[in-house]
Design a protein around this motif. Structure first.
Motif, PDB file in Angstrom:
ATOM      1  N   THR A 171     -82.257  -7.124  49.850  1.00  0.00           N
ATOM      2  CA  THR A 171     -82.473  -8.464  50.396  1.00  0.00           C
ATOM      3  C   THR A 171     -83.336  -9.328  49.484  1.00  0.00           C
ATOM      4  O   THR A 171     -83.013 -10.503  49.266  1.00  0.00           O
ATOM      5  CB  THR A 171     -83.071  -8.396  51.808  1.00  0.00           C
ATOM      6  OG1 THR A 171     -82.183  -7.632  52.637  1.00  0.00           O
ATOM      7  CG2 THR A 171     -83.232  -9.784  52.403  1.00  0.00           C
ATOM      8  N   PRO A 172     -84.448  -8.816  48.924  1.00  0.00           N
ATOM      9  CA  PRO A 172     -85.189  -9.633  47.958  1.00  0.00           C
ATOM     10  C   PRO A 172     -84.344 -10.070  46.768  1.00  0.00           C
ATOM     11  O   PRO A 172     -84.487 -11.199  46.281  1.00  0.00           O
ATOM     12  CB  PRO A 172     -86.337  -8.709  47.530  1.00  0.00           C
ATOM     13  CG  PRO A 172     -86.539  -7.816  48.698  1.00  0.00           C
ATOM     14  CD  PRO A 172     -85.167  -7.574  49.247  1.00  0.00           C
ATOM     15  N   HIS A 173     -83.448  -9.197  46.309  1.00  0.00           N
ATOM     16  CA  HIS A 173     -82.550  -9.581  45.216  1.00  0.00           C
ATOM     17  C   HIS A 173     -81.628 -10.705  45.658  1.00  0.00           C
ATOM     18  O   HIS A 173     -81.419 -11.684  44.923  1.00  0.00           O
ATOM     19  CB  HIS A 173     -81.738  -8.369  44.763  1.00  0.00           C
ATOM     20  CG  HIS A 173     -80.773  -8.663  43.666  1.00  0.00           C
ATOM     21  ND1 HIS A 173     -79.451  -9.014  43.907  1.00  0.00           N
ATOM     22  CD2 HIS A 173     -80.918  -8.686  42.317  1.00  0.00           C
ATOM     23  CE1 HIS A 173     -78.846  -9.225  42.769  1.00  0.00           C
ATOM     24  NE2 HIS A 173     -79.700  -9.036  41.781  1.00  0.00           N
ATOM     25  N   GLU A 174     -81.079 -10.596  46.866  1.00  0.00           N
ATOM     26  CA  GLU A 174     -80.184 -11.624  47.389  1.00  0.00           C
ATOM     27  C   GLU A 174     -80.905 -12.959  47.560  1.00  0.00           C
ATOM     28  O   GLU A 174     -80.309 -14.023  47.371  1.00  0.00           O
ATOM     29  CB  GLU A 174     -79.615 -11.178  48.735  1.00  0.00           C
ATOM     30  CG  GLU A 174     -78.670  -9.987  48.662  1.00  0.00           C
ATOM     31  CD  GLU A 174     -77.302 -10.377  48.159  1.00  0.00           C
ATOM     32  OE1 GLU A 174     -76.593 -11.083  48.889  1.00  0.00           O
ATOM     33  OE2 GLU A 174     -76.948  -9.971  47.029  1.00  0.00           O
ATOM     34  N   ARG A 175     -82.171 -12.912  47.922  1.00  0.00           N
ATOM     35  CA  ARG A 175     -82.943 -14.133  48.172  1.00  0.00           C
ATOM     36  C   ARG A 175     -83.631 -14.666  46.920  1.00  0.00           C
ATOM     37  O   ARG A 175     -84.282 -15.717  46.976  1.00  0.00           O
ATOM     38  CB  ARG A 175     -84.000 -13.872  49.253  1.00  0.00           C
ATOM     39  CG  ARG A 175     -83.425 -13.533  50.621  1.00  0.00           C
ATOM     40  CD  ARG A 175     -84.532 -13.324  51.638  1.00  0.00           C
ATOM     41  NE  ARG A 175     -84.007 -12.988  52.955  1.00  0.00           N
ATOM     42  CZ  ARG A 175     -84.769 -12.765  54.028  1.00  0.00           C
ATOM     43  NH1 ARG A 175     -86.096 -12.848  53.925  1.00  0.00           N
ATOM     44  NH2 ARG A 175     -84.218 -12.444  55.192  1.00  0.00           N
ATOM     45  N   GLY A 176     -83.541 -13.942  45.826  1.00  0.00           N
ATOM     46  CA  GLY A 176     -84.161 -14.391  44.592  1.00  0.00           C
ATOM     47  C   GLY A 176     -85.654 -14.173  44.523  1.00  0.00           C
ATOM     48  O   GLY A 176     -86.346 -14.869  43.763  1.00  0.00           O
TER      49      GLY A 176
END
Length: 261
Positions: free
Chosen positions: A194-199
């Protein structure tokens, strides 16, 4: 062993019951209620780098670790690919069987009729469809039917924020630490995918740094950790459930009496 109540939480992916109902189920477990989590997919698509098979195994380990923080008695994960859940006959049969085997008094699941993740909506639909057959012995005859249908509740998720009714609001201030630790156990989701998806992957804490992990979850998932403005009661940390229009007919007052929280 005799339990005062048996609760089954049916979700689409291994981390969701922890995020949306973990505080409530921990409070219930603390008073002797038997809680089981059922994930209808194995979560094997939820990463930007890991392949399906190793991710499936890792997410199962995360789920079992999270269960220990919440006092969850049983954690079942169906071997269905993440992103491919359909509310078909096979899934409905699996849900009916699980509800009966657990002898669930209360089943908590997702909304089935709003925007959001298609797997989540399919999980909610599967429970809706299964609820009518839990007492019918001619359906799934290999598992004895229940004497009465379970009460069904809907939990909130990101797609249901604008449609969810706050019929039952539970103060989870006393169980928020257990809930946060259970969420942190799902490192693939809260600190990687999720952090990767949210940048914001650069802000993700190192696993094992609990103060940083705790702060990160509270910062990026506030709507599911803090009490929403629409909720009543003035609790800092709360979880909310809507009475489903299927399953055994009930009232918010009866559910709160059964929960005895």
């Amino acid at each position: 062993m005799s339990y005062p109540l048996k609760v089954l939480v049916v979700k689409a992916h291994p981390d969701e019951a922890e995020m949306y109902a973990g505080g409530t189920t921990r409070r219930l477990a603390d008073r002797g209620v038997a809680v089981k989590y059922l994930s209808l997919t194995n979560g094997d698509a939820g990463h930007y780098k890991m392949e399906r098979e190793p991710l499936k195994r890792r997410r199962a380990r995360e789920a079992y670790a999270a269960a220990r923080h919440l006092g969850v008695v049983d954690y079942e994960i169906l071997d269905i690919h993440d992103g491919e859940l359909m509310p078909d006959l096979a899934v409905r049969t699996a849900v009916i069987s699980s509800i009966r085997r657990w002898q669930a008094d209360i089943v908590i699941t997702f909304h089935d009729d709003c925007p959001g993740h298609l797997d989540n909506r399919a999980a909610g639909r599967a429970v809706r469809d299964a609820s009518d057959f839990c007492t019918n012995g001619n359906i799934c005859p290999e598992v004895p039917p229940l004497a009465q249908a379970p009460i069904c509740l809907k939990m909130i998720d990101y797609g249901a924020l604008n449609v969810h009714k706050h019929d039952i609001v539970i103060d989870v201030g006393t169980s928020i630490e257990a809930k946060l630790r259970a969420c942190a156990a799902h490192a693939t989701q809260f600190f990687e995918f999720t952090p990767h998806e949210r940048g914001v992957i650069s802000e993700a804490p190192q696993t094992g740094d609990w103060p940083a992990e705790r702060a990160f979850i509270l910062k990026y998932w506030p709507e599911f950790m803090y009490s929403l403005p629409a909720m009543s009661g003035g609790f800092e940390f709360a979880e909310s459930f809507e009475l489903a229009d299927y399953g055994r007919r009930t009232s918010a007052e009866e559910v709160l009496k059964l929960f005895a929280l």
